[in-house]
Design an enzyme around this catalytic site. Structure first.
Site, PDB file in Angstrom:
ATOM      1  N   GLU A   1       0.817  -1.224   0.000  1.00 52.25           N
ATOM      2  CA  GLU A   1       0.000   0.000   0.000  1.00 52.25           C
ATOM      3  C   GLU A   1       0.848   1.270   0.000  1.00 52.25           C
ATOM      4  O   GLU A   1       1.834   1.370   0.738  1.00 52.25           O
ATOM      5  CB  GLU A   1      -0.902  -0.003   1.226  1.00 52.25           C
ATOM      6  CG  GLU A   1      -1.868   1.177   1.279  1.00 52.25           C
ATOM      7  CD  GLU A   1      -3.025   0.902   2.212  1.00 52.25           C
ATOM      8  OE1 GLU A   1      -3.988   0.254   1.779  1.00 52.25           O
ATOM      9  OE2 GLU A   1      -2.933   1.309   3.383  1.00 52.25           O
TER      10      GLU A   1
ATOM     11  N   LYS B   1       0.777   4.870   1.266  1.00 55.63           N
ATOM     12  CA  LYS B   1       0.049   5.521   2.374  1.00 55.63           C
ATOM     13  C   LYS B   1       0.936   6.598   2.984  1.00 55.63           C
ATOM     14  O   LYS B   1       2.011   6.291   3.501  1.00 55.63           O
ATOM     15  CB  LYS B   1      -0.218   4.398   3.395  1.00 55.63           C
ATOM     16  CG  LYS B   1      -0.951   4.750   4.654  1.00 55.63           C
ATOM     17  CD  LYS B   1      -1.163   3.467   5.483  1.00 55.63           C
ATOM     18  CE  LYS B   1      -2.072   3.668   6.652  1.00 55.63           C
ATOM     19  NZ  LYS B   1      -2.312   2.422   7.413  1.00 55.63           N
TER      20      LYS B   1
ATOM     21  N   LYS C   1      -8.124   2.461  -2.617  1.00 53.18           N
ATOM     22  CA  LYS C   1      -8.410   2.311  -1.192  1.00 53.18           C
ATOM     23  C   LYS C   1      -8.979   3.636  -0.718  1.00 53.18           C
ATOM     24  O   LYS C   1      -8.278   4.641  -0.636  1.00 53.18           O
ATOM     25  CB  LYS C   1      -7.099   1.972  -0.482  1.00 53.18           C
ATOM     26  CG  LYS C   1      -7.212   1.663   0.973  1.00 53.18           C
ATOM     27  CD  LYS C   1      -7.554   0.201   1.148  1.00 53.18           C
ATOM     28  CE  LYS C   1      -7.586  -0.212   2.600  1.00 53.18           C
ATOM     29  NZ  LYS C   1      -8.428   0.598   3.451  1.00 53.18           N
TER      30      LYS C   1
ATOM     31  N   GLU D   1     -14.666  -5.375   2.879  1.00 52.49           N
ATOM     32  CA  GLU D   1     -13.936  -5.380   4.163  1.00 52.49           C
ATOM     33  C   GLU D   1     -14.912  -5.566   5.325  1.00 52.49           C
ATOM     34  O   GLU D   1     -15.874  -4.820   5.461  1.00 52.49           O
ATOM     35  CB  GLU D   1     -13.193  -4.055   4.336  1.00 52.49           C
ATOM     36  CG  GLU D   1     -12.523  -3.933   5.699  1.00 52.49           C
ATOM     37  CD  GLU D   1     -11.779  -2.608   5.844  1.00 52.49           C
ATOM     38  OE1 GLU D   1     -10.895  -2.342   5.013  1.00 52.49           O
ATOM     39  OE2 GLU D   1     -12.104  -1.858   6.774  1.00 52.49           O
TER      40      GLU D   1
ATOM     41  N   ASN E   1     -10.438  -6.856   8.379  1.00 49.28           N
ATOM     42  CA  ASN E   1      -9.606  -5.781   8.920  1.00 49.28           C
ATOM     43  C   ASN E   1      -9.214  -6.116  10.362  1.00 49.28           C
ATOM     44  O   ASN E   1     -10.072  -6.377  11.201  1.00 49.28           O
ATOM     45  CB  ASN E   1     -10.340  -4.432   8.856  1.00 49.28           C
ATOM     46  CG  ASN E   1      -9.373  -3.264   8.973  1.00 49.28           C
ATOM     47  OD1 ASN E   1      -8.182  -3.467   9.293  1.00 49.28           O
ATOM     48  ND2 ASN E   1      -9.841  -2.065   8.733  1.00 49.28           N
TER      49      ASN E   1
ATOM     50  N   GLU F   1      -6.046  -7.730   6.517  1.00 47.03           N
ATOM     51  CA  GLU F   1      -5.719  -6.310   6.344  1.00 47.03           C
ATOM     52  C   GLU F   1      -5.254  -5.677   7.652  1.00 47.03           C
ATOM     53  O   GLU F   1      -5.882  -5.878   8.698  1.00 47.03           O
ATOM     54  CB  GLU F   1      -6.963  -5.519   5.911  1.00 47.03           C
ATOM     55  CG  GLU F   1      -7.633  -5.963   4.635  1.00 47.03           C
ATOM     56  CD  GLU F   1      -8.888  -5.142   4.364  1.00 47.03           C
ATOM     57  OE1 GLU F   1      -9.672  -5.561   3.527  1.00 47.03           O
ATOM     58  OE2 GLU F   1      -9.087  -4.092   5.023  1.00 47.03           O
ATOM     59  N   SER F   2      -4.213  -4.920   7.574  1.00 45.38           N
ATOM     60  CA  SER F   2      -3.734  -4.015   8.640  1.00 45.38           C
ATOM     61  C   SER F   2      -2.922  -4.721   9.731  1.00 45.38           C
ATOM     62  O   SER F   2      -3.242  -5.829  10.152  1.00 45.38           O
ATOM     63  CB  SER F   2      -4.875  -3.281   9.361  1.00 45.38           C
ATOM     64  OG  SER F   2      -5.767  -2.701   8.467  1.00 45.38           O
TER      65      SER F   2
END
Ligand SMILES: O=C(O)c1ccccc1NCC(=O)[C@H](O)[C@H](O)COP(=O)(O)O
Length: 262
Positions: free
Chosen positions: A56, A58, A118, A167, A187, A217-218
């Site tokens: 990603e 970011k 995103k 998500e 997530n 995710e994350s």
């Protein structure tokens, strides 16, 4: 159920879109579509990859503040591809993440990988924008939408030949699944508290539909965790901060893939 920061982000997003629509109408965007370039499949790219990292771009986040405020996507994204990413995610939200749709537009011709827009998608307008900017996949966040909105946006995304990453954060949000979902993302970040716990992926893995491709995710930073997530059945891994906070995201991704022996 919307959490506080998500509520704030979505409320601001609606204002942002209204202003954009005043400047450029949705009809004008539709006219611009012409014959769109064929999409690249994120689902296929992840399924075929031994690693499955969606790297990603970011610059900042509500939980961490500035991460790489001056970063240039036209430098970072080709670096991610050289390092072995399977897909790219570009945060296009300006206010909370320091991103821009122009970032996505700029990287599109610079990578062969599928690209995810995103953002906090709440309106068809954003799907037309995404398609025009070159996105192959869009994110729909269950907590930001009603079930009907999620389905309608998913349907339009498919009509525009973009894939849908849905998500979720809780088991209850599995109610948002519909026929226009291609990838399901769990997530690990609670958008109310920002607490990040990869256990959430392991917990929900038992409930996820087998026919979809699973994305964790994350908050993924440890090679061991990544290996365990793959063993649990995840084939996609959305990772931003782990790479973006380093002086060379390309090297950080390359080192990570070496550490997991891929
Ligand atoms: O990153 C945040 O602080 C955040 C806060 C509120 C809503 C969304 C947020 N992040 C968006 C993302 O989906 C992450 O950037 C993505 O999953 C990568 O996470 P990480 O690897 O932890 O940077």
């Amino acid at each position: 159920m919307t959490t506080d920061i998500l509520h704030t982000i979505v409320a601001h997003k609606r204002t942002e879109i209204a202003l954009q629509e005043e400047a450029v109408s949705q009809d004008f965007l539709i006219q611009q579509l012409g014959t769109p370039r064929p999409s690249k499949s994120m689902k296929q790219a992840l399924a075929a990859s031994p690693s499955g990292i969606i790297a990603e771009f970011k610059r900042r986040s509500p939980s961490k503040g500035d991460i790489a405020p001056q970063a240039d996507p036209t430098v970072i994204v080709p670096g991610y591809e050289r390092a072995g990413a399977s897909g790219i995610s570009v945060l296009t939200d300006p206010k909370f993440f320091g991103g821009n749709l122009k970032d996505l537009q700029a990287v599109r011709p610079l990578t062969h990988l599928p690209v995810l827009r995103k953002d906090f998608i709440v309106s068809p307008y954003q799907l037309y924008q995404a398609k025009l900017a070159g996105a192959d996949v869009v994110l729909l966040i269950a907590a930001a939408l009603t079930v009907d909105e999620c389905k309608a946006l998913g349907k339009l995304a498919h009509q525009l030949e973009m894939e849908v990453l849905l998500e979720i954060h809780t088991e209850k949000e599995l109610d948002y699944l519909h026929e226009h979902v291609d990838l399901i993302g769990v997530n690990n970040r609670n958008l109310g508290t920002f607490h990040t716990d990869v256990e959430n992926s392991f917990r929900l893995a038992r409930k996820l539909p087998k026919e979809l491709l699973w994305v964790s995710e994350s908050g993924i930073s440890q090679p061991d965790t990544f290996i365990q997530l793959r063993e649990a059945g995840f084939r996609g891994f959305l990772m931003g901060e782990t790479f973006m906070k380093t002086p060379s995201p390309e090297k950080a991704l390359s080192d990570f893939l070496q550490a997991v022996a891929l």
